[in-house]
Design a protein around this motif. Structure first.
Motif, short mmCIF file in Angstrom:
data_model
loop_
_atom_site.label_atom_id
_atom_site.label_comp_id
_atom_site.label_asym_id
_atom_site.label_seq_id
_atom_site.Cartn_x
_atom_site.Cartn_y
_atom_site.Cartn_z
N PRO A 15 0.84 -1.21 0.00
CA PRO A 15 0.00 0.00 0.00
C PRO A 15 0.87 1.25 0.00
CG PRO A 15 0.01 -1.00 2.17
CD PRO A 15 0.78 -1.93 1.27
N ASP A 16 0.28 2.37 -0.32
CA ASP A 16 0.96 3.67 -0.30
C ASP A 16 1.18 4.06 1.16
OD1 ASP A 16 1.74 6.31 -0.39
OD2 ASP A 16 0.03 6.99 -1.55
N ASN A 17 2.42 3.93 1.62
CA ASN A 17 2.72 4.18 3.04
C ASN A 17 2.67 5.65 3.42
OD1 ASN A 17 3.11 1.46 3.75
ND2 ASN A 17 5.15 1.51 2.86
N LEU A 18 2.66 6.53 2.46
CA LEU A 18 2.60 7.95 2.78
C LEU A 18 1.18 8.42 3.05
CD1 LEU A 18 5.11 9.41 0.17
CD2 LEU A 18 5.53 8.84 2.57
N HIS A 19 0.21 7.62 2.68
CA HIS A 19 -1.19 8.03 2.84
C HIS A 19 -2.03 6.95 3.51
CE1 HIS A 19 0.47 10.41 -0.53
NE2 HIS A 19 -0.13 11.38 0.13
N LEU A 20 -1.47 6.32 4.54
CA LEU A 20 -2.22 5.29 5.27
C LEU A 20 -3.37 5.93 6.03
CD1 LEU A 20 0.72 3.14 6.69
CD2 LEU A 20 -0.72 2.63 4.70
N ARG A 21 -4.50 5.27 6.01
CA ARG A 21 -5.68 5.76 6.72
C ARG A 21 -5.93 4.91 7.95
NH1 ARG A 21 -9.59 8.66 2.92
NH2 ARG A 21 -8.23 9.18 1.20
N ASN A 22 -6.33 5.56 9.02
CA ASN A 22 -6.62 4.86 10.26
C ASN A 22 -7.97 4.16 10.17
OD1 ASN A 22 -4.26 5.74 11.55
ND2 ASN A 22 -5.22 7.69 12.01
N ASN A 23 -8.07 3.05 10.88
CA ASN A 23 -9.31 2.30 11.05
C ASN A 23 -9.92 1.81 9.74
OD1 ASN A 23 -9.13 2.75 13.85
ND2 ASN A 23 -10.05 4.76 13.58
N LEU A 80 12.18 4.72 0.18
CA LEU A 80 12.03 6.17 0.02
C LEU A 80 10.90 6.70 0.90
CD1 LEU A 80 12.95 8.73 -1.34
CD2 LEU A 80 11.48 8.15 -3.28
N GLU A 81 9.78 5.98 0.95
CA GLU A 81 8.67 6.40 1.82
C GLU A 81 9.11 6.44 3.28
OE1 GLU A 81 5.05 4.62 -0.96
OE2 GLU A 81 5.78 3.46 0.73
N SER A 82 9.91 5.46 3.69
CA SER A 82 10.40 5.42 5.07
C SER A 82 11.32 6.60 5.34
CB SER A 82 11.15 4.11 5.32
OG SER A 82 10.29 3.02 5.23
N ALA A 83 12.15 6.94 4.39
CA ALA A 83 13.06 8.09 4.58
C ALA A 83 12.27 9.39 4.69
CB ALA A 83 14.04 8.16 3.41
N ILE A 84 11.25 9.53 3.89
CA ILE A 84 10.44 10.75 3.91
C ILE A 84 9.67 10.88 5.22
CG2 ILE A 84 8.40 11.85 2.88
CD1 ILE A 84 9.40 10.80 0.19
N THR A 85 9.12 9.79 5.73
CA THR A 85 8.31 9.87 6.94
C THR A 85 9.13 10.16 8.18
OG1 THR A 85 8.36 7.47 7.24
CG2 THR A 85 6.49 8.39 6.04
N THR A 86 10.44 9.96 8.13
CA THR A 86 11.28 10.26 9.30
C THR A 86 11.76 11.70 9.30
OG1 THR A 86 13.29 9.47 8.19
CG2 THR A 86 12.04 7.86 9.51
N GLN A 87 11.44 12.46 8.29
CA GLN A 87 11.88 13.87 8.19
C GLN A 87 10.90 14.79 8.88
OE1 GLN A 87 14.94 14.69 7.05
NE2 GLN A 87 15.16 12.49 6.94
#
Length: 87
Positions: A15-23, A80-87
């Motif tokens: 899935p797109d890890n930058l736009h995960l939705r809760n629940n 890349l998504e992981s690197a972006i989310t840690t910024q």
């Protein structure tokens, strides 16, 4: 191989890890992520996280002639998504 020659599902195992939705289920072709967030909490509290794998779809993906290239693209996107989310 140009982009127009790839299957529509190329690069969509996760899935797109930058736009995960809760629940709700966040689906990729093979892997899905669920993140539970308690509603009404003063601060956002995540109470549960889980990952599901569609083994039947994984087996189909492994049979695809583009599997190695597709899998490498998926891993690069996750990195890349992981690197972006840690910024």
């Amino acid at each position: 191989m140009s982009q127009s020659q790839h299957k529509d599902c190329f690069g969509t195992m996760f899935p797109d890890n930058l736009h995960l939705r809760n629940n709700q289920q966040n689906k990729g072709k093979v892997f899905s992520v669920w993140i539970s967030q308690l509603e009404g909490a003063v601060l956002p509290v995540r109470s549960d996280r889980s990952i599901k794998t569609d083994i039947e779809q994984w087996d189909k993906c492994k049979e695809c002639p583009e599997f190695d290239s597709c899998y490498k693209l998926n891993l690069a996107k996750v990195a890349l998504e992981s690197a972006i989310t840690t910024q």
